[in-house]
Design a protein around this motif. Structure first.
Motif, PDB file in Angstrom:
ATOM      1  N   PRO A  62      11.004 -50.980 -54.571  1.00  0.00           N
ATOM      2  CA  PRO A  62       9.750 -50.784 -54.015  1.00  0.00           C
ATOM      3  C   PRO A  62       9.583 -49.426 -53.362  1.00  0.00           C
ATOM      4  O   PRO A  62      10.442 -49.052 -52.578  1.00  0.00           O
ATOM      5  N   LYS A  63       8.370 -48.974 -53.621  1.00  0.00           N
ATOM      6  CA  LYS A  63       8.225 -47.449 -53.081  1.00  0.00           C
ATOM      7  C   LYS A  63       6.969 -47.562 -52.048  1.00  0.00           C
ATOM      8  O   LYS A  63       5.832 -48.006 -52.691  1.00  0.00           O
ATOM      9  N   VAL A  64       7.061 -47.332 -50.690  1.00  0.00           N
ATOM     10  CA  VAL A  64       5.900 -47.287 -49.977  1.00  0.00           C
ATOM     11  C   VAL A  64       5.123 -46.059 -49.999  1.00  0.00           C
ATOM     12  O   VAL A  64       5.907 -44.987 -49.871  1.00  0.00           O
ATOM     13  N   VAL A  65       4.147 -46.073 -50.101  1.00  0.00           N
ATOM     14  CA  VAL A  65       3.316 -44.717 -50.458  1.00  0.00           C
ATOM     15  C   VAL A  65       2.695 -44.445 -48.951  1.00  0.00           C
ATOM     16  O   VAL A  65       1.778 -45.326 -48.599  1.00  0.00           O
ATOM     17  N   CYS A  66       2.775 -43.218 -48.366  1.00  0.00           N
ATOM     18  CA  CYS A  66       2.136 -42.908 -47.023  1.00  0.00           C
ATOM     19  C   CYS A  66       1.209 -41.660 -47.173  1.00  0.00           C
ATOM     20  O   CYS A  66       1.662 -40.716 -47.877  1.00  0.00           O
ATOM     21  N   GLY A  67       0.265 -41.662 -46.568  1.00  0.00           N
ATOM     22  CA  GLY A  67      -0.456 -40.289 -46.298  1.00  0.00           C
ATOM     23  C   GLY A  67      -1.591 -40.475 -45.222  1.00  0.00           C
ATOM     24  O   GLY A  67      -1.837 -41.674 -44.653  1.00  0.00           O
ATOM     25  N   THR A  68      -2.088 -39.609 -44.904  1.00  0.00           N
ATOM     26  CA  THR A  68      -3.191 -39.267 -43.829  1.00  0.00           C
ATOM     27  C   THR A  68      -4.596 -39.772 -44.490  1.00  0.00           C
ATOM     28  O   THR A  68      -5.542 -39.877 -43.682  1.00  0.00           O
ATOM     29  N   HIS A  69      -4.768 -39.943 -45.576  1.00  0.00           N
ATOM     30  CA  HIS A  69      -6.014 -40.460 -46.136  1.00  0.00           C
ATOM     31  C   HIS A  69      -5.868 -41.408 -47.557  1.00  0.00           C
ATOM     32  O   HIS A  69      -4.856 -41.443 -47.969  1.00  0.00           O
ATOM     33  N   PRO A  70      -6.728 -42.149 -47.748  1.00  0.00           N
ATOM     34  CA  PRO A  70      -6.916 -42.922 -48.873  1.00  0.00           C
ATOM     35  C   PRO A  70      -6.219 -42.298 -50.007  1.00  0.00           C
ATOM     36  O   PRO A  70      -6.630 -41.096 -50.205  1.00  0.00           O
ATOM     37  N   MET A  71      -5.471 -42.903 -51.025  1.00  0.00           N
ATOM     38  CA  MET A  71      -5.221 -42.240 -52.167  1.00  0.00           C
ATOM     39  C   MET A  71      -6.294 -41.849 -53.229  1.00  0.00           C
ATOM     40  O   MET A  71      -7.319 -42.594 -53.312  1.00  0.00           O
ATOM     41  N   THR A  72      -6.490 -40.505 -53.636  1.00  0.00           N
ATOM     42  CA  THR A  72      -7.383 -40.331 -54.571  1.00  0.00           C
ATOM     43  C   THR A  72      -6.895 -40.752 -55.953  1.00  0.00           C
ATOM     44  O   THR A  72      -5.836 -41.255 -56.157  1.00  0.00           O
ATOM     45  N   SER A  73      -7.885 -40.755 -56.830  1.00  0.00           N
ATOM     46  CA  SER A  73      -7.683 -41.260 -58.205  1.00  0.00           C
ATOM     47  C   SER A  73      -6.599 -40.356 -59.010  1.00  0.00           C
ATOM     48  O   SER A  73      -5.766 -40.908 -59.545  1.00  0.00           O
ATOM     49  N   SER A  74      -6.742 -39.070 -58.663  1.00  0.00           N
ATOM     50  CA  SER A  74      -5.548 -38.043 -59.126  1.00  0.00           C
ATOM     51  C   SER A  74      -4.108 -38.538 -58.629  1.00  0.00           C
ATOM     52  O   SER A  74      -3.230 -38.137 -59.438  1.00  0.00           O
ATOM     53  N   GLU A  75      -4.077 -38.707 -57.319  1.00  0.00           N
ATOM     54  CA  GLU A  75      -2.752 -38.829 -56.519  1.00  0.00           C
ATOM     55  C   GLU A  75      -2.485 -40.215 -57.340  1.00  0.00           C
ATOM     56  O   GLU A  75      -1.034 -40.251 -57.436  1.00  0.00           O
ATOM     57  N   ARG A  76      -3.028 -41.379 -57.499  1.00  0.00           N
ATOM     58  CA  ARG A  76      -2.819 -42.431 -58.049  1.00  0.00           C
ATOM     59  C   ARG A  76      -2.021 -42.269 -59.295  1.00  0.00           C
ATOM     60  O   ARG A  76      -0.908 -42.854 -59.709  1.00  0.00           O
ATOM     61  N   ALA A  77      -2.891 -41.685 -60.119  1.00  0.00           N
ATOM     62  CA  ALA A  77      -2.406 -41.326 -61.486  1.00  0.00           C
ATOM     63  C   ALA A  77      -0.976 -40.531 -61.628  1.00  0.00           C
ATOM     64  O   ALA A  77      -0.233 -40.612 -62.193  1.00  0.00           O
ATOM     65  N   GLY A  78      -1.055 -39.392 -60.379  1.00  0.00           N
ATOM     66  CA  GLY A  78       0.181 -38.606 -60.555  1.00  0.00           C
ATOM     67  C   GLY A  78       1.463 -39.385 -60.292  1.00  0.00           C
ATOM     68  O   GLY A  78       2.619 -39.255 -60.662  1.00  0.00           O
ATOM     69  N   LEU A  79       1.301 -40.414 -59.027  1.00  0.00           N
ATOM     70  CA  LEU A  79       2.261 -41.158 -58.830  1.00  0.00           C
ATOM     71  C   LEU A  79       2.763 -42.036 -59.971  1.00  0.00           C
ATOM     72  O   LEU A  79       4.078 -42.406 -60.135  1.00  0.00           O
ATOM     73  N   GLU A  80       1.892 -42.504 -60.694  1.00  0.00           N
ATOM     74  CA  GLU A  80       2.152 -43.494 -61.794  1.00  0.00           C
ATOM     75  C   GLU A  80       2.936 -42.551 -62.966  1.00  0.00           C
ATOM     76  O   GLU A  80       4.053 -43.008 -63.480  1.00  0.00           O
ATOM     77  N   ARG A  81       2.515 -41.637 -63.169  1.00  0.00           N
ATOM     78  CA  ARG A  81       3.223 -40.663 -64.296  1.00  0.00           C
ATOM     79  C   ARG A  81       4.676 -40.226 -63.686  1.00  0.00           C
ATOM     80  O   ARG A  81       5.417 -40.318 -64.424  1.00  0.00           O
ATOM     81  N   PHE A  82       4.471 -39.862 -62.205  1.00  0.00           N
ATOM     82  CA  PHE A  82       6.064 -39.429 -61.714  1.00  0.00           C
ATOM     83  C   PHE A  82       7.019 -40.621 -61.879  1.00  0.00           C
ATOM     84  O   PHE A  82       8.215 -40.439 -62.226  1.00  0.00           O
ATOM     85  N   PHE A  83       6.712 -41.643 -61.407  1.00  0.00           N
ATOM     86  CA  PHE A  83       7.819 -42.834 -61.371  1.00  0.00           C
ATOM     87  C   PHE A  83       7.891 -43.338 -62.840  1.00  0.00           C
ATOM     88  O   PHE A  83       9.046 -43.823 -63.038  1.00  0.00           O
ATOM     89  N   ARG A  84       7.104 -43.263 -63.793  1.00  0.00           N
ATOM     90  CA  ARG A  84       7.474 -43.602 -65.182  1.00  0.00           C
ATOM     91  C   ARG A  84       8.526 -42.488 -65.598  1.00  0.00           C
ATOM     92  O   ARG A  84       9.507 -43.065 -66.321  1.00  0.00           O
ATOM     93  N   VAL A  85       8.245 -41.171 -65.563  1.00  0.00           N
ATOM     94  CA  VAL A  85       9.169 -40.101 -65.902  1.00  0.00           C
ATOM     95  C   VAL A  85      10.568 -40.394 -65.193  1.00  0.00           C
ATOM     96  O   VAL A  85      11.526 -40.387 -65.816  1.00  0.00           O
ATOM     97  N   TYR A  86      10.362 -40.706 -63.629  1.00  0.00           N
ATOM     98  CA  TYR A  86      11.569 -40.818 -63.183  1.00  0.00           C
ATOM     99  C   TYR A  86      12.312 -41.993 -63.530  1.00  0.00           C
ATOM    100  O   TYR A  86      13.668 -41.916 -63.492  1.00  0.00           O
ATOM    101  N   ALA A  87      11.856 -43.016 -63.883  1.00  0.00           N
ATOM    102  CA  ALA A  87      12.406 -44.130 -64.517  1.00  0.00           C
ATOM    103  C   ALA A  87      13.233 -43.772 -65.769  1.00  0.00           C
ATOM    104  O   ALA A  87      14.392 -44.143 -66.018  1.00  0.00           O
ATOM    105  N   LEU A  88      12.525 -42.909 -66.611  1.00  0.00           N
ATOM    106  CA  LEU A  88      13.337 -42.341 -67.772  1.00  0.00           C
ATOM    107  C   LEU A  88      14.662 -41.584 -67.519  1.00  0.00           C
ATOM    108  O   LEU A  88      15.613 -41.951 -68.082  1.00  0.00           O
ATOM    109  N   PHE A  89      14.543 -40.990 -66.512  1.00  0.00           N
ATOM    110  CA  PHE A  89      15.743 -40.231 -66.355  1.00  0.00           C
ATOM    111  C   PHE A  89      16.637 -41.181 -65.331  1.00  0.00           C
ATOM    112  O   PHE A  89      18.101 -40.931 -65.520  1.00  0.00           O
ATOM    113  N   LYS A  90      16.356 -41.901 -64.523  1.00  0.00           N
ATOM    114  CA  LYS A  90      17.164 -42.694 -64.155  1.00  0.00           C
ATOM    115  C   LYS A  90      17.941 -43.598 -64.958  1.00  0.00           C
ATOM    116  O   LYS A  90      19.179 -43.937 -64.945  1.00  0.00           O
TER     117      LYS A  90
END
Length: 145
Positions: free
Chosen positions: A94-122
């Motif tokens: 699992p990945k713990v997401v940390c930040g100084t503010h609640p996630m925005t919808s675009s940050e949430r979508a970006g993290l999902e996209r990133f980790f889906r692509v990251y999984a493909l490369f791994k």
């Protein structure tokens, strides 16, 4: 036989995160400084781990720190805003997401996209190494503090 353990150990509200891969880096390092993974694309997040807490794979619990680029080796205390599920080589990672503010919808979508692509490369990396284990983005385990 049971599946991967995606359980996250109890987290402080503001864990200390050791930055191993600064934002926009292409090399993911382990806590000891050795190279874990070289990405064909730069990582859009500060990526590191929470020393003293382990995930199912036996490595320190991974953490993503949203915001501006931080230095490799820097330690920061940042509030937890979410936890996402990831399986790497058949183990809970699992990945713990940390930040100084609640996630925005675009940050949430970006993290999902990133980790889906990251999984493909791994998965590709595992295949090159002669192994074909389960490696994938699972979804959100927790959102909010």
């Amino acid at each position: 036989m049971s599946g991967p353990d995606l359980a996250v150990p109890p987290l402080p509200l503001e864990p200390e995160v050791l930055i191993e891969c600064p934002r926009f880096s292409m090399v993911k390092r382990r806590a000891d400084g050795s190279v874990d993974f070289v990405s064909p694309l730069p990582c859009p997040y500060n990526y590191g781990s929470i020393p003293g807490l382990l995930s199912d794979d036996g490595d320190p619990l991974d953490a993503v720190v949203l915001g501006p680029r931080l230095s490799q080796g820097q330690r920061v205390r940042v509030p937890v805003v979410a936890v996402l599920g990831f399986i790497d080589a058949g183990k809970g990672d699992p990945k713990v997401v940390c930040g100084t503010h609640p996630m925005t919808s675009s940050e949430r979508a970006g993290l999902e996209r990133f980790f889906r692509v990251y999984a493909l490369f791994k998965r590709g990396l595992h295949r090159v190494r002669g192994d074909v284990p389960d490696t994938r983005f699972v979804g959100w385990l927790r959102e909010g503090p």
